[in-house]
Structures are given as C-alpha cells and as structure tokens.
Design a protein around this motif. Structure first.
Motif, PDB file in Angstrom:
ATOM      1  N   ALA A  59       0.837  -1.209   0.000  1.00 46.53           N
ATOM      2  CA  ALA A  59       0.000   0.000   0.000  1.00 46.53           C
ATOM      3  C   ALA A  59       0.869   1.256   0.000  1.00 46.53           C
ATOM      4  CB  ALA A  59      -0.922  -0.012   1.217  1.00 46.53           C
ATOM      5  N   TYR A  60       1.925   1.239   0.824  1.00 49.23           N
ATOM      6  CA  TYR A  60       2.845   2.378   0.856  1.00 49.23           C
ATOM      7  C   TYR A  60       3.521   2.585  -0.506  1.00 49.23           C
ATOM      8  CZ  TYR A  60       7.703   4.001   1.117  1.00 49.23           C
ATOM      9  OH  TYR A  60       8.906   4.592   0.834  1.00 49.23           O
ATOM     10  N   ILE A  61       4.022   1.503  -1.079  1.00 48.91           N
ATOM     11  CA  ILE A  61       4.731   1.597  -2.360  1.00 48.91           C
ATOM     12  C   ILE A  61       3.811   2.115  -3.462  1.00 48.91           C
ATOM     13  CG2 ILE A  61       5.804   0.229  -4.199  1.00 48.91           C
ATOM     14  CD1 ILE A  61       6.968  -1.569  -1.956  1.00 48.91           C
ATOM     15  N   GLU A  62       2.632   1.533  -3.553  1.00 44.94           N
ATOM     16  CA  GLU A  62       1.720   1.925  -4.638  1.00 44.94           C
ATOM     17  C   GLU A  62       1.161   3.326  -4.432  1.00 44.94           C
ATOM     18  OE1 GLU A  62       1.657   0.302  -7.319  1.00 44.94           O
ATOM     19  OE2 GLU A  62       2.832  -1.325  -6.474  1.00 44.94           O
ATOM     20  N   LEU A  63       0.973   3.731  -3.178  1.00 43.97           N
ATOM     21  CA  LEU A  63       0.492   5.085  -2.909  1.00 43.97           C
ATOM     22  C   LEU A  63       1.475   6.122  -3.450  1.00 43.97           C
ATOM     23  CD1 LEU A  63      -1.435   7.094  -1.509  1.00 43.97           C
ATOM     24  CD2 LEU A  63      -0.045   6.808   0.562  1.00 43.97           C
ATOM     25  N   PHE A  64       2.754   5.921  -3.214  1.00 48.12           N
ATOM     26  CA  PHE A  64       3.752   6.894  -3.644  1.00 48.12           C
ATOM     27  C   PHE A  64       4.109   6.738  -5.122  1.00 48.12           C
ATOM     28  CE2 PHE A  64       4.188   7.479   0.863  1.00 48.12           C
ATOM     29  CZ  PHE A  64       4.533   8.820   0.979  1.00 48.12           C
ATOM     30  N   ARG A  65       3.982   5.530  -5.664  1.00 52.53           N
ATOM     31  CA  ARG A  65       4.295   5.337  -7.084  1.00 52.53           C
ATOM     32  C   ARG A  65       3.157   5.772  -7.985  1.00 52.53           C
ATOM     33  NH1 ARG A  65       6.350  -0.647  -8.022  1.00 52.53           N
ATOM     34  NH2 ARG A  65       6.395   0.142 -10.156  1.00 52.53           N
ATOM     35  N   CYS A  66       1.934   5.735  -7.499  1.00 49.06           N
ATOM     36  CA  CYS A  66       0.767   5.946  -8.361  1.00 49.06           C
ATOM     37  C   CYS A  66       0.098   7.297  -8.153  1.00 49.06           C
ATOM     38  CB  CYS A  66      -0.245   4.820  -8.139  1.00 49.06           C
ATOM     39  SG  CYS A  66       0.385   3.178  -8.564  1.00 49.06           S
ATOM     40  N   THR A  67       0.710   8.183  -7.401  1.00 50.45           N
ATOM     41  CA  THR A  67       0.200   9.544  -7.281  1.00 50.45           C
ATOM     42  C   THR A  67       1.316  10.514  -7.639  1.00 50.45           C
ATOM     43  OG1 THR A  67       0.744   9.574  -4.901  1.00 50.45           O
ATOM     44  CG2 THR A  67      -1.509   8.978  -5.509  1.00 50.45           C
ATOM     45  N   PRO A  68       0.981  11.653  -8.234  1.00 49.35           N
ATOM     46  CA  PRO A  68       2.019  12.608  -8.638  1.00 49.35           C
ATOM     47  C   PRO A  68       2.787  13.152  -7.435  1.00 49.35           C
ATOM     48  CG  PRO A  68      -0.072  13.101  -9.708  1.00 49.35           C
ATOM     49  CD  PRO A  68      -0.364  12.083  -8.644  1.00 49.35           C
ATOM     50  N   LEU A  69       4.094  13.262  -7.581  1.00 49.64           N
ATOM     51  CA  LEU A  69       4.928  13.764  -6.498  1.00 49.64           C
ATOM     52  C   LEU A  69       4.534  15.185  -6.105  1.00 49.64           C
ATOM     53  CD1 LEU A  69       7.287  13.530  -4.541  1.00 49.64           C
ATOM     54  CD2 LEU A  69       8.831  14.111  -6.420  1.00 49.64           C
ATOM     55  N   LEU A  70       4.183  16.009  -7.082  1.00 48.96           N
ATOM     56  CA  LEU A  70       3.775  17.381  -6.781  1.00 48.96           C
ATOM     57  C   LEU A  70       2.557  17.391  -5.861  1.00 48.96           C
ATOM     58  CD1 LEU A  70       4.108  20.409  -7.237  1.00 48.96           C
ATOM     59  CD2 LEU A  70       2.676  20.188  -9.282  1.00 48.96           C
ATOM     60  N   VAL A  71       1.596  16.534  -6.130  1.00 51.64           N
ATOM     61  CA  VAL A  71       0.402  16.438  -5.289  1.00 51.64           C
ATOM     62  C   VAL A  71       0.778  15.971  -3.889  1.00 51.64           C
ATOM     63  CG1 VAL A  71      -1.810  15.252  -4.980  1.00 51.64           C
ATOM     64  CG2 VAL A  71      -1.108  16.025  -7.255  1.00 51.64           C
ATOM     65  N   GLN A  72       1.703  15.018  -3.797  1.00 55.98           N
ATOM     66  CA  GLN A  72       2.144  14.526  -2.495  1.00 55.98           C
ATOM     67  C   GLN A  72       2.756  15.647  -1.657  1.00 55.98           C
ATOM     68  OE1 GLN A  72       4.796  11.221  -3.177  1.00 55.98           O
ATOM     69  NE2 GLN A  72       3.402  10.275  -4.650  1.00 55.98           N
ATOM     70  N   ILE A  73       3.610  16.438  -2.287  1.00 50.51           N
ATOM     71  CA  ILE A  73       4.282  17.525  -1.567  1.00 50.51           C
ATOM     72  C   ILE A  73       3.264  18.546  -1.073  1.00 50.51           C
ATOM     73  CG2 ILE A  73       5.866  19.474  -1.828  1.00 50.51           C
ATOM     74  CD1 ILE A  73       7.442  17.737  -3.839  1.00 50.51           C
ATOM     75  N   ILE A  74       2.363  18.953  -1.963  1.00 47.95           N
ATOM     76  CA  ILE A  74       1.359  19.948  -1.582  1.00 47.95           C
ATOM     77  C   ILE A  74       0.448  19.419  -0.491  1.00 47.95           C
ATOM     78  CG2 ILE A  74      -0.650  21.237  -2.422  1.00 47.95           C
ATOM     79  CD1 ILE A  74       0.777  21.459  -5.129  1.00 47.95           C
ATOM     80  N   TRP A  75       0.009  18.162  -0.643  1.00 44.70           N
ATOM     81  CA  TRP A  75      -0.888  17.588   0.363  1.00 44.70           C
ATOM     82  C   TRP A  75      -0.195  17.474   1.714  1.00 44.70           C
ATOM     83  CZ3 TRP A  75      -1.526  13.764   3.913  1.00 44.70           C
ATOM     84  CH2 TRP A  75      -2.831  13.529   4.368  1.00 44.70           C
TER      85      TRP A  75
END
Length: 222
Positions: A59-75
């Motif tokens: 779940a951790y791997i797919e969450l970070f691989r399958c969402t844009p890094l920019l969105v991750q940083i902003i969120w």
C-alpha cells in the motif's frame, strides 16, 4: 518575434544560483540516502512474505508510485497539518515526501535485484548454516548489487530532477531561487536557460554512468 538576449544582467544574482544549487544538492543527496535506507528495509522485509505487513508495504509503495509527487508535496505540507493539528516546516515536508517517494521506488529495485539471485545461492548459504541476516549480508546482497546499480542510478537521477518540485512550498532550491531572480529581472528566458544548463551539467554524466552499468550487465549475460 524580436528578443535581445542579455545574460550579463544575471551576473549580480550569481550567488542565488549557487545557494539554490547547494540546497538542491543537499536535498538530493539527503533524500537519496534516506530513501535508500527505506528502500533497503522495505525491499528486504517484503521478501519475508508476512501477509499483513506485506499488504501495508505494498500500500505504501503503490500510494507513492501511483500519485504525482507534486500532489504529495502539496498535500503533505498543506493538508496533513490540518489532519494532525501540527504545522510542518517546509524543509521537513520536502525531505519527508522526497525520501518516502524515493524509498518506494528503491524498495522495488532492491526486491527485484535480490530475487534475481539464483536459488542455488540461497540453498548453498543455508547449507553453510548461515543465519538469515548473515546470509543476506554476506551472500545475497553482494550478488544483487550489480543488477541493482543501473536502475538505482536512474532513479537517483530522477530524484535530482524531482527536487525542483519543492519550490512550490518555498523551499529555496535552484528553481525557487530562479523564480526570485526572474521576478526581479523579468528575464525568464535567460534565467531558465541557465537553470536547464546547470541541471544538464549535473545529470548528463550520471546518465552516462547508468548506461555504462547497463552495458556491463548486457556483456555479463552474453
């Protein structure tokens, strides 16, 4: 369209380029190190095939691989503090997200490389009476290192480019400092041409190194 290029005007801002480059390299090297540690641990633990833990790690791997890094940083910088009720400094958010993002990719590189080691090597190590950790450290990991190098370098090259995204939360990296220079000079073409050349000067030798590793693997297979 007539445009007069003028790089000389940027001379007095050279210190901002250097400061931005220093921060970019610091974030790159720091998050590659932390991401490598995360990836190594996650990749090895996944080999244990512990169902519940494996699901969590996937779940951790797919969450970070399958969402844009920019969105991750902003969120993580804007939304996560609302969830936990604690403000997160920009540099902490940048390092955390970049490290977890890199770790997700490194984990799959580690797992795949370890699983590529012939089963006979595992059986021979067990026959010698080696404990699992010593077997991994002394026998399996050294053999997994070679197929791991090319994708590891490729992902590390990507990691350097990824650091440019932390500029959206005002981390003073190379791209963020470029926006400051551009706001003061109104010379975006010159500013971002220099930024592109700086990234190219750093990344091109790294891509050549990666190709060399890939050719070495091809010769070994032949």
């Amino acid at each position: 369209m007539n445009y007069t290029w003028d790089f000389a005007i940027l001379a007095k801002y050279s210190h901002l380029f250097w400061v931005g480059l220093a921060w970019t390299m610091a974030y790159t090297l720091g998050t590659i190190l932390l991401g490598s540690i995360i990836g190594l641990l996650v990749g090895i633990v996944r080999l244990r095939r512990l169902v519940v833990i494996d699901w969590l790690l996937i779940a951790y791997i797919e969450l970070f691989r399958c969402t844009p890094l920019l969105v991750q940083i902003i969120w993580f910088y804007y939304a996560f503090p609302v969830v936990i009720g604690i403000n997160i400094p920009a540099h902490v958010a940048a390092v955390t997200v970049l490290s977890l993002y890199a770790g997700a990719f490194y984990a799959e590189i580690v797992r795949g490389s370890i699983e590529s080691v012939p089963r006979g090597q595992w059986d021979a190590a067990r026959a010698l009476g080696l404990r699992p950790w010593r077997m991994m450290r002394l026998v399996i990991l050294p053999q997994a290192l070679k197929p791991m190098l090319a994708p590891y370098v490729n992902q590390s090259v990507t990691q350097l480019k990824n650091t440019s995204l932390v500029s959206v939360i005002a981390v003073p990296d190379l791209v963020y400092n470029a926006t400051l220079i551009n706001a003061d000079t109104y010379r975006p073409l010159e500013v971002y041409t220099i930024i592109a050349l700086i990234y190219f000067a750093i990344l091109f030798p790294a891509t050549l190194l990666s190709r060399r590793f890939e050719r070495g693997m091809s010769y070994d297979k032949a």
